[in-house]
Design a protein around this motif. Structure first.
Motif, PDB file in Angstrom:
ATOM      1  N   GLU B  61      53.329  41.538  88.031  1.00  0.00           N
ATOM      2  CA  GLU B  61      52.066  40.483  88.076  1.00  0.00           C
ATOM      3  C   GLU B  61      52.510  40.208  89.491  1.00  0.00           C
ATOM      4  OE1 GLU B  61      53.669  36.556  85.428  1.00  0.00           O
ATOM      5  OE2 GLU B  61      53.057  35.261  87.947  1.00  0.00           O
ATOM      6  N   ASP B  62      51.153  39.943  90.047  1.00  0.00           N
ATOM      7  CA  ASP B  62      50.779  40.232  91.785  1.00  0.00           C
ATOM      8  C   ASP B  62      51.499  41.145  92.676  1.00  0.00           C
ATOM      9  OD1 ASP B  62      49.090  37.909  91.854  1.00  0.00           O
ATOM     10  OD2 ASP B  62      50.548  35.818  91.801  1.00  0.00           O
ATOM     11  N   GLY B  63      51.722  41.907  91.899  1.00  0.00           N
ATOM     12  CA  GLY B  63      52.187  43.325  92.483  1.00  0.00           C
ATOM     13  C   GLY B  63      53.351  43.358  92.890  1.00  0.00           C
ATOM     14  N   ALA B 149      47.738  43.362  78.790  1.00  0.00           N
ATOM     15  CA  ALA B 149      46.949  43.149  79.879  1.00  0.00           C
ATOM     16  C   ALA B 149      46.861  42.072  80.697  1.00  0.00           C
ATOM     17  CB  ALA B 149      45.244  44.249  79.775  1.00  0.00           C
ATOM     18  N   ARG B 150      46.497  41.033  80.144  1.00  0.00           N
ATOM     19  CA  ARG B 150      46.281  39.968  80.787  1.00  0.00           C
ATOM     20  C   ARG B 150      47.519  38.774  80.757  1.00  0.00           C
ATOM     21  NH1 ARG B 150      40.897  37.133  79.525  1.00  0.00           N
ATOM     22  NH2 ARG B 150      42.349  35.246  80.819  1.00  0.00           N
TER      23      ARG B 150
END
Lengths: 384, 168
Positions: B61-63, B149-150
């Motif tokens: 998440e967020d890198g 994926a989401r």
């Protein structure tokens, strides 16, 4: 806090030392980030270096980067205002008023889309050319023939700064290198030390108030669901690493609903100006909410004065303008995002939500000498 | 009873009847409910989840990589008597679950998606993130579907899971 060395630069240095030659790469760049806060992706053709950040910082604050010598990037991107300018709409070096407000540069390194409404603008190096050379409107107003570079070459200070930043270039004072350095400085402006960050990354329960904690729950819950557009580490759906293959979403928030062909004011139609798709009229980026308490006024055209007014706008599910050329009921805008549904908040809940938004203010960033004007005596540049 | 004690008793009675006292009373212990088309509806205290078999999953998440730990949804459904494993066949395959949050948000999964014998999705009811309790806006428990994926089905502030068997 931790410092993350930029591994690529370290590797280049090691190669240089191991081969017995003078290392030609710039020293490693160290991101100052809390544990768990990822560093941004950096383009392979413009790696970070301290020397380039230092050069970029000088250029960013230098009025020689405007055609008439009166403005610099920092004129519209002021550190104390989280790199915005406090105006509803920016004013360029020749006095021309823009249609939109200056965007914050905080955490712009993480942005997947730049500017207010161009879904295809993604590289800071490309975007920097717009304020430098753009004529509609004029921002910095530099001449395209690059005569302004002479002004930079004349000073010994810049000769040294460029040589440090681009040690392999025999003539480093070029337009491309200016752009690369400015983009590198902008990437370095990372906000990750707000009270919210101390609460989340350091687990300091006292970093934010109980009111702000309640506000965080409201922010992430129905019926508000602010996170739908302002989600993620940067409180912007247009920043951070989104799901693979998923396009950045731009949003029409029901600010306007003019009668006629276009529901938004002329020449300020959002993504439509790029895509020409009718459904993109009024769609703009959801900007980061980090430091939002110091970046008033709000929205792409600065037409909402305070955070309280922003809450009023979203609570009503869109803005109603009773009179004048912009009159209309924004909540009925045909392109309005589904997420802007309206809600009711008690006074205490509004206070909680605003306390949460205020917890995103990174005072350290707003005063950090690394991002301050190097030409001011109280923020001296590193000794050379 | 002396006059002084009578006064104290009256004062205590008064305090007990006030909203202040109600506020001081302990908040109800957080729970997760498993209900609907189940043999044995359950209401599980969040603290009890610590005693169940635990599963750890990683989410990008967020890198960054976040580690959630909790209990497989399939484990909870099994305890409620929902047919899983070899029993999940025929009409039972047309069963779904609805995960609901305290704010009314809901997400749906087919029963097969959360049955570890059917798919290795490792969908869990998580109570820790990186070894620490969830933040209030996430918990005390949330759903984590690590292979999505989401994140839209990662129901935060999870309160209940309802099982629905499709009927003709």
């Amino acid at each position: 806090m931790r410092r993350i060395a930029w591994a690529g630069a370290v590797a280049l240095l090691w190669v240089g030392v191991a081969s017995g030659t003078r290392p030609s790469a710039a020293p490693a760049y160290e991101w100052v980030l809390p544990a768990g806060f990822p560093p941004p992706d950096v383009p392979a053709d413009n790696p970070m270096s301290e020397a380039k950040v230092t050069l970029g910082r000088h250029l960013f604050y230098d009025t020689r980067l405007s055609g008439n010598g009166v403005q610099s990037c920092a004129s519209c991107h002021q550190q104390a205002r989280a790199f915005t300018d406090g105006r509803a709409r920016a004013i360029g070096s020749t006095g021309e008023q823009h249609l939109r407000g200056s965007m914050s540069l905080v955490n712009v390194a993480y942005a997947r889309v730049l500017t207010w409404a161009n879904p295809s603008a993604a590289r800071l190096e490309d975007q920097a050319l717009v304020p430098m050379f753009g004529a509609h409107p004029i921002e910095l107003g530099l001449d395209r023939a690059d005569g302004w570079l002479r002004r930079l070459r004349e000073g010994t200070r810049y000769r040294a700064l460029f040589a440090d930043a681009y040690p392999r270039d025999p003539e480093p004072v070029t337009r491309d290198n200016v752009v690369r350095a400015v983009a590198t400085f902008e990437r370095a402006i990372v906000s990750a030390q707000s009270p919210y960050d101390r609460y989340h990354f350091d687990r300091d329960e006292t970093a934010i108030s109980e009111s702000a904690k309640r506000g965080e729950i409201l922010f992430h819950s129905r019926p508000l669901s602010c996170f739908t557009c302002h989600g993620g580490l940067h409180f912007s759906g247009a920043m951070g690493s989104g799901p693979p293959g998923m396009m950045v979403q731009l949003h029409n928030t029901g600010l306007y609903n003019l009668a006629g062909r276009f529901s938004y004011p002329p020449n300020n139609l959002g993504a439509y100006e790029v895509t020409r798709r009718p459904e993109d009229v009024g769609r703009f980026k959801a900007p980061t909410l980090r430091n939002i308490a110091v970046t008033a006024p709000y929205m792409h055209d600065g037409s909402v004065a305070t955070l309280e007014d922003v809450l009023d706008h979203y609570a009503a599910g869109g803005r109603t303008i009773e009179d004048g050329p912009h009159r209309g009921i924004g909540r009925n805008n045909p392109n309005k995002a589904d997420a802007v549904r309206g809600f009711t908040l008690a006074r205490a809940q509004r206070d909680d939500l605003i306390a949460f938004l205020q917890s995103l203010t990174d005072d350290q960033l707003l005063r950090d000498p690394r991002f301050a004007d190097p030409f001011q005596s109280h923020h001296p540049a590193p000794r050379r | 009873m002396t006059r002084r004690y009578a006064l104290r008793a009256t004062l205590l009675l008064f305090l007990a009847a006030t909203p202040l006292a109600a506020g001081l009373a302990q908040a109800p212990e957080p729970t997760v409910t498993v209900a609907g088309d189940v043999a044995t509806p359950l209401t599980i205290k969040v603290d009890e989840l610590k005693t169940f078999p635990r599963t750890t999953v990683e989410v990008q998440e967020d890198g960054r990589t976040l580690r959630y730990e909790g209990v497989l949804v399939g484990e909870l459904l099994g305890r409620a008597g929902v047919p899983l494993g070899s029993a999940l066949r025929g009409d039972a395959v047309a069963t779904y679950i609805v995960a609901s949050a305290s704010d009314g948000y809901r997400a749906l999964f087919s029963l097969a998606e959360v049955d570890p014998a059917f798919t290795r999705n490792d969908i869990i009811v998580a109570d820790t993130i990186d070894g620490k309790p969830l933040f209030a806006y996430q918990g005390p428990v949330r759903l984590v579907a690590p292979k999505d994926a989401r994140g839209a089905r990662g129901v935060r502030m999870l309160q209940r899971i309802d099982v629905v068997r499709l009927k003709k």
